[in-house]
Design a protein around this motif. Structure first.
Motif, PDB file in Angstrom:
ATOM      1  N   TYR A  13     -58.250  22.514  20.378  1.00 48.04           N
ATOM      2  CA  TYR A  13     -56.877  22.377  20.017  1.00 48.04           C
ATOM      3  C   TYR A  13     -56.345  20.832  19.805  1.00 48.04           C
ATOM      4  O   TYR A  13     -56.057  20.417  18.583  1.00 48.04           O
ATOM      5  N   ILE A  14     -56.610  20.032  20.753  1.00 53.11           N
ATOM      6  CA  ILE A  14     -56.337  18.720  20.421  1.00 53.11           C
ATOM      7  C   ILE A  14     -57.281  18.023  19.259  1.00 53.11           C
ATOM      8  O   ILE A  14     -56.764  17.389  18.608  1.00 53.11           O
ATOM      9  N   LYS A  15     -58.442  18.278  19.384  1.00 54.21           N
ATOM     10  CA  LYS A  15     -59.393  18.053  18.082  1.00 54.21           C
ATOM     11  C   LYS A  15     -59.004  18.442  16.734  1.00 54.21           C
ATOM     12  O   LYS A  15     -58.842  17.616  15.748  1.00 54.21           O
ATOM     13  N   GLN A  16     -58.298  19.636  16.826  1.00 57.49           N
ATOM     14  CA  GLN A  16     -58.073  20.085  15.520  1.00 57.49           C
ATOM     15  C   GLN A  16     -56.821  19.461  14.883  1.00 57.49           C
ATOM     16  O   GLN A  16     -56.591  19.180  13.724  1.00 57.49           O
ATOM     17  N   ARG A  17     -56.173  18.784  15.719  1.00 61.36           N
ATOM     18  CA  ARG A  17     -54.826  18.116  15.255  1.00 61.36           C
ATOM     19  C   ARG A  17     -55.170  16.483  14.999  1.00 61.36           C
ATOM     20  O   ARG A  17     -54.396  15.785  14.812  1.00 61.36           O
ATOM     21  N   GLY A  18     -56.530  16.317  15.008  1.00 62.77           N
ATOM     22  CA  GLY A  18     -57.023  14.908  14.549  1.00 62.77           C
ATOM     23  C   GLY A  18     -57.084  13.763  15.630  1.00 62.77           C
ATOM     24  O   GLY A  18     -57.096  12.569  15.510  1.00 62.77           O
ATOM     25  N   THR A  19     -56.829  14.106  16.933  1.00 64.55           N
ATOM     26  CA  THR A  19     -56.862  13.334  18.151  1.00 64.55           C
ATOM     27  C   THR A  19     -58.232  13.404  18.662  1.00 64.55           C
ATOM     28  O   THR A  19     -58.541  14.444  19.171  1.00 64.55           O
ATOM     29  N   LYS A  20     -58.854  12.200  18.988  1.00 65.15           N
ATOM     30  CA  LYS A  20     -60.094  12.125  19.588  1.00 65.15           C
ATOM     31  C   LYS A  20     -60.020  12.406  21.230  1.00 65.15           C
ATOM     32  O   LYS A  20     -58.960  11.829  21.704  1.00 65.15           O
ATOM     33  N   VAL A  21     -60.972  13.088  21.757  1.00 64.90           N
ATOM     34  CA  VAL A  21     -60.813  13.542  23.119  1.00 64.90           C
ATOM     35  C   VAL A  21     -61.710  12.762  24.089  1.00 64.90           C
ATOM     36  O   VAL A  21     -62.945  12.835  23.621  1.00 64.90           O
ATOM     37  N   LEU A  22     -61.288  11.907  24.820  1.00 69.03           N
ATOM     38  CA  LEU A  22     -62.153  11.293  25.674  1.00 69.03           C
ATOM     39  C   LEU A  22     -62.022  11.547  27.243  1.00 69.03           C
ATOM     40  O   LEU A  22     -60.852  11.903  27.420  1.00 69.03           O
ATOM     41  N   ILE A  23     -62.867  11.158  28.034  1.00 70.03           N
ATOM     42  CA  ILE A  23     -62.725  11.046  29.606  1.00 70.03           C
ATOM     43  C   ILE A  23     -62.464   9.862  29.862  1.00 70.03           C
ATOM     44  O   ILE A  23     -63.078   8.852  29.688  1.00 70.03           O
ATOM     45  N   ASP A  24     -61.634   9.588  31.049  1.00 69.14           N
ATOM     46  CA  ASP A  24     -61.557   8.479  31.716  1.00 69.14           C
ATOM     47  C   ASP A  24     -61.955   8.413  33.201  1.00 69.14           C
ATOM     48  O   ASP A  24     -61.353   9.366  33.943  1.00 69.14           O
ATOM     49  N   SER A  25     -63.087   8.226  33.405  1.00 70.16           N
ATOM     50  CA  SER A  25     -63.699   8.187  34.796  1.00 70.16           C
ATOM     51  C   SER A  25     -64.343   6.866  35.171  1.00 70.16           C
ATOM     52  O   SER A  25     -65.347   6.510  34.230  1.00 70.16           O
ATOM     53  N   PHE A  74     -47.556  17.210  19.617  1.00 70.86           N
ATOM     54  CA  PHE A  74     -48.134  17.007  18.233  1.00 70.86           C
ATOM     55  C   PHE A  74     -47.130  17.505  17.066  1.00 70.86           C
ATOM     56  O   PHE A  74     -47.073  16.891  15.933  1.00 70.86           O
ATOM     57  N   ASP A  75     -46.075  18.000  17.528  1.00 69.06           N
ATOM     58  CA  ASP A  75     -44.813  18.102  16.501  1.00 69.06           C
ATOM     59  C   ASP A  75     -44.204  16.735  16.337  1.00 69.06           C
ATOM     60  O   ASP A  75     -43.241  16.532  15.353  1.00 69.06           O
ATOM     61  N   GLN A  76     -44.328  15.981  17.552  1.00 66.37           N
ATOM     62  CA  GLN A  76     -43.620  14.581  17.520  1.00 66.37           C
ATOM     63  C   GLN A  76     -44.499  13.606  16.780  1.00 66.37           C
ATOM     64  O   GLN A  76     -43.988  12.649  16.299  1.00 66.37           O
ATOM     65  N   CYS A  77     -45.971  13.604  16.811  1.00 63.28           N
ATOM     66  CA  CYS A  77     -46.491  12.511  16.531  1.00 63.28           C
ATOM     67  C   CYS A  77     -48.189  13.025  16.711  1.00 63.28           C
ATOM     68  O   CYS A  77     -48.412  14.071  17.068  1.00 63.28           O
ATOM     69  N   GLN A  78     -49.141  12.230  16.049  1.00 62.31           N
ATOM     70  CA  GLN A  78     -50.482  12.478  16.034  1.00 62.31           C
ATOM     71  C   GLN A  78     -51.082  11.257  16.600  1.00 62.31           C
ATOM     72  O   GLN A  78     -51.804  10.341  15.877  1.00 62.31           O
ATOM     73  N   PRO A  79     -51.302  11.437  17.994  1.00 59.53           N
ATOM     74  CA  PRO A  79     -51.892  10.167  18.669  1.00 59.53           C
ATOM     75  C   PRO A  79     -53.533  10.074  18.157  1.00 59.53           C
ATOM     76  O   PRO A  79     -54.114  10.867  17.675  1.00 59.53           O
ATOM     77  N   ASP A  80     -53.781   8.752  17.914  1.00 58.69           N
ATOM     78  CA  ASP A  80     -55.229   8.437  17.534  1.00 58.69           C
ATOM     79  C   ASP A  80     -56.305   8.908  18.617  1.00 58.69           C
ATOM     80  O   ASP A  80     -57.515   9.490  18.050  1.00 58.69           O
ATOM     81  N   PHE A  81     -56.062   8.708  20.040  1.00 55.65           N
ATOM     82  CA  PHE A  81     -57.188   9.443  20.715  1.00 55.65           C
ATOM     83  C   PHE A  81     -56.233   9.808  22.114  1.00 55.65           C
ATOM     84  O   PHE A  81     -55.103   9.489  22.236  1.00 55.65           O
ATOM     85  N   MET A  82     -56.974  10.400  22.921  1.00 56.50           N
ATOM     86  CA  MET A  82     -56.412  10.678  24.358  1.00 56.50           C
ATOM     87  C   MET A  82     -57.331  10.765  25.203  1.00 56.50           C
ATOM     88  O   MET A  82     -58.722  10.816  24.904  1.00 56.50           O
ATOM     89  N   THR A  83     -56.973  10.541  26.552  1.00 56.16           N
ATOM     90  CA  THR A  83     -57.816  10.805  27.670  1.00 56.16           C
ATOM     91  C   THR A  83     -57.471  11.756  28.664  1.00 56.16           C
ATOM     92  O   THR A  83     -56.405  11.878  28.888  1.00 56.16           O
ATOM     93  N   PHE A  84     -58.536  12.331  29.329  1.00 54.47           N
ATOM     94  CA  PHE A  84     -58.074  13.106  30.556  1.00 54.47           C
ATOM     95  C   PHE A  84     -58.536  12.229  31.646  1.00 54.47           C
ATOM     96  O   PHE A  84     -59.821  11.910  31.732  1.00 54.47           O
ATOM     97  N   ALA A  85     -57.520  11.931  32.511  1.00 54.49           N
ATOM     98  CA  ALA A  85     -57.873  11.020  33.654  1.00 54.49           C
ATOM     99  C   ALA A  85     -58.644  11.892  34.628  1.00 54.49           C
ATOM    100  O   ALA A  85     -57.971  12.861  35.236  1.00 54.49           O
ATOM    101  N   GLU A  86     -59.729  11.670  35.107  1.00 56.48           N
ATOM    102  CA  GLU A  86     -60.481  12.406  36.036  1.00 56.48           C
ATOM    103  C   GLU A  86     -61.053  11.304  37.348  1.00 56.48           C
ATOM    104  O   GLU A  86     -60.978  11.800  38.312  1.00 56.48           O
TER     105      GLU A  86
END
Length: 329
Positions: free
Chosen positions: A212-224, A171-183
């Protein structure tokens, strides 16, 4: 409204003039090999292929907790580590959780386009079901919930500690728009584990990272893959905001999910198995999804990688119709 603004607006349930035309999972190698034989020009990488098809750009980074020093599995579904001693040896050899290999080559390569809003970007972390399975193998991992519970906790403790070092750097490098946890913890009849097992072996570790991830403005999704319907309340308790790919072949119904989980973000859901069946079938699939897309919080995309049954002409037809329906919000 540019690509990045559109994606961020949609993932915030805000109105957009049209849907983005994206591929989150890109294409099977057999599919692109077929298309090359059918006249598609050679390409350098998936982003360049997105350009060729006129898609909205979506740039991904995947962070692997293992590196090239880590042994490869002998076959698909076979584990890597023999026992806890071997696991400890791999850590000592920096084959696992090696902080020195951190890099964001895709984000760096396309930084100007991301900064200009011409590309959205997202990242993937291997999750607390996925990574122990990678190390132990499919069968042993499922038995380990009963036979080696302390070992699963040890792996997930080490994994979350690794991510706690990685995420501030990222998050010091960038602010991704969303992320996934691969499950990939579901199949076509539901979850591979029970809710109590999720609560014991996965939930505590999610809770250490998600806020923590959400506080940085990145949406948190699950990939299943598979039918995730049963698991959605579990994910919501962990603070997860959304899910992909919503596979239709597993019986997933996005309208039913939206009714039961009105604030859940969704990506995917277009049944890949109709893409080679002609215009009527493709239109029917878009018409199934469009009413939910009009409610916001839903980005239509193929519900996994485009399969090799789809010809180059089939795929071009799919994209032509996608562009038509994307304007009908």
């Amino acid at each position: 409204m540019n690509t990045r603004e559109t994606v961020r607006q949609l993932l915030s349930f805000q109105p957009v003039p049209s849907l983005p035309i994206i591929e989150w999972a890109t294409w099977w190698k057999d599919s692109t090999a077929r298309w090359l034989d059918e006249g598609m020009p050679p390409y350098e990488n998936n982003v360049e292929l997105m350009r060729y098809f006129g898609l909205d750009l979506l740039v991904q980074e995947w962070f692997y907790p293992r590196n090239g020093r880590c042994p490869r599995p002998a076959a698909h579904g076979v584990g890597i580590v023999r026992d806890e001693q071997h696991y400890a040896e791999l850590i000592a050899q920096r084959a696992l959780y090696d902080e020195t290999i951190l890099a964001v080559p895709n984000f760096t390569r396309y930084k100007s386009e991301i900064d200009a809003g011409n590309a959205a970007h997202w990242f993937t972390l291997e999750g607390f079901f996925w990574f122990p399975r990678t190390l132990l193998g499919i069968e042993r991992h499922l038995l380990a919930f009963y036979d080696e519970p302390a070992f699963i906790h040890r792996i997930n403790r080490d994994l979350v500690d690794f991510y706690k070092k990685l995420l501030p750097w990222l998050f010091d490098q960038c602010q991704p728009d969303f992320m996934t946890f691969a499950e990939d913890m579901s199949y076509n009849h539901g979850s591979m584990i029970s809710e109590p097992q999720f609560d014991e072996f996965m939930l505590p570790y999610y809770r250490e990272l998600v806020d923590y991830i959400k506080q940085r403005g990145t949406k948190v999704l699950i990939d299943s893959d598979g039918d995730v319907s049963e698991c959605l309340p579990w994910f919501e308790r962990a603070g997860i905001e959304g899910v992909l790919p919503l596979e239709r072949q597993a019986g997933v119904d996005v309208a039913a999910i939206r009714q039961r989980h009105p604030s859940l973000l969704m990506v995917g859901a277009f049944n890949k198995m109709v893409m080679h069946r002609g215009e009527k079938a493709i239109r029917e699939e878009f018409e199934r999804l469009l009413p939910v897309a009009r409610q916001g919080g839903f980005i239509i995309s193929v519900d996994h990688q485009t399969p090799p049954a789809v010809s180059l002409d089939d795929y071009r037809l799919y994209l032509r119709l996608f562009r038509e329906y994307a304007q009908l919000l």
